[in-house]
Design an enzyme around this catalytic site. Structure first.
Site, mmCIF file in Angstrom:
data_model
loop_
_atom_site.group_PDB
_atom_site.id
_atom_site.type_symbol
_atom_site.label_atom_id
_atom_site.label_comp_id
_atom_site.label_asym_id
_atom_site.label_seq_id
_atom_site.Cartn_x
_atom_site.Cartn_y
_atom_site.Cartn_z
ATOM 1 N N ARG A 1 0.802 -1.218 0.000
ATOM 2 C CA ARG A 1 0.000 0.000 0.000
ATOM 3 C C ARG A 1 0.833 1.265 0.000
ATOM 4 O O ARG A 1 0.335 2.335 -0.366
ATOM 5 C CB ARG A 1 -1.017 -0.037 1.140
ATOM 6 C CG ARG A 1 -2.091 -1.087 0.830
ATOM 7 C CD ARG A 1 -3.122 -1.188 1.887
ATOM 8 N NE ARG A 1 -2.535 -1.738 3.099
ATOM 9 C CZ ARG A 1 -3.217 -2.337 4.041
ATOM 10 N NH1 ARG A 1 -4.516 -2.466 3.933
ATOM 11 N NH2 ARG A 1 -2.618 -2.804 5.098
ATOM 12 N N GLU B 1 8.306 -8.295 16.727
ATOM 13 C CA GLU B 1 7.878 -8.929 17.966
ATOM 14 C C GLU B 1 7.788 -10.450 17.802
ATOM 15 O O GLU B 1 7.979 -11.204 18.739
ATOM 16 C CB GLU B 1 6.489 -8.407 18.388
ATOM 17 C CG GLU B 1 6.365 -6.903 18.516
ATOM 18 C CD GLU B 1 6.068 -6.202 17.194
ATOM 19 O OE1 GLU B 1 5.096 -6.554 16.511
ATOM 20 O OE2 GLU B 1 6.831 -5.293 16.844
#
Length: 171
Positions: free
Chosen positions: A56, A93
Site C-alpha cells: 500500500r 515482535e
C-alpha cells in the site's frame, strides 16, 4: 475534506481483536484520492526521492512521486525485486524479517520521504530508515495516510511524522 469518511473500520479482520482500516472506499472515490495525493505531495516537495513499502505504500508513494516528478523507490520483501539488491534484516515482535531495495537506485546524500498508508508500531518504517541510512540516504520525514497513535510508532522514529488521519484505539 474529512478523509475519515472514506475509511471503513472492519471489526475482527484479518483476525479477532483487530480493527482493520479499509482504504478501499478512499481509493474508489476520485475526488478523495486526488485530495489525498495532493495533500501528501504538499508535504514532500523538499525531498529528492519518494520511498514506499509494498504494497500500500506503492498506492500512495507512486502517484505522489509522479505528481512531483520525483523518483519512486520500491521497498519489498526478499525475492520480489529483480537484479542485485541491498538487504536489511530486522527483528519484529514475532520473529525476523528482511527488506530490500534494488542496488544503485538511491545515491548517497539524497533526502528521502517514506510514504505508506498506515503507521502502527513503526517497526517496518524504522527498518526502511535504517536500510536507506546504510546507503547514505537521509530520511527527513515520514508521510502516512493513517496513524494509530496509541501504538506509539512515531516514538521509534527519529524523523518527523505527518499523518493525514489519526485514530485512537477506540475508533
Amino acid at each position: 475534506m474529512n478523509l475519515k469518511n472514506y475509511i471503513n473500520t472492519i471489526e475482527n479482520f484479518p483476525k479477532n481483536g483487530i480493527k482493520f482500516k479499509d482504504i478501499s472506499p478512499l481509493l474508489a472515490d476520485g475526488e478523495a484520492l486526488y485530495y489525498t495525493i495532493s495533500e501528501m505531495a504538499q508535504l514532500c516537495k523538499d525531498v529528492d526521492i519518494i520511498v514506499g513499502p509494498d504494497a500500500r505504500g506503492f498506492l500512495f508513494g507512486t502517484p505522489v512521486a509522479a505528481f512531483l516528478k520525483k523518483p519512486f523507490i520500491m521497498v519489498r520483501k526478499p525475492g520480489k525485486l529483480p537484479g542485485k539488491v541491498v538487504s536489511y534484516d530486522y527483528i519484529l515482535e514475532y520473529g525476523k524479517n528482511t527488506l530490500e531495495i534494488q542496488n544503485n537506485l538511491v545515491k548517497k546524500g539524497q533526502k528521502a520521504v517514506i510514504i505508506d498508508d498506515l503507521l502502527a508500531t513503526g517497526g517496518t518504517v524504522e527498518a526502511i530508515i535504517k536500510l536507506l541510512e546504510h546507503q547514505g540516504v537521509e530520511v527527513i520525514k515520514v508521510v502516512v495516510l493513517m496513524e494509530l497513535i496509541d501504538l506509539k510508532g512515531r516514538e521509534k522514529l527519529n524523523v518527523p511524522v505527518n499523518s493525514l488521519i489519526t485514530y485512537k484505539n477506540e475508533e
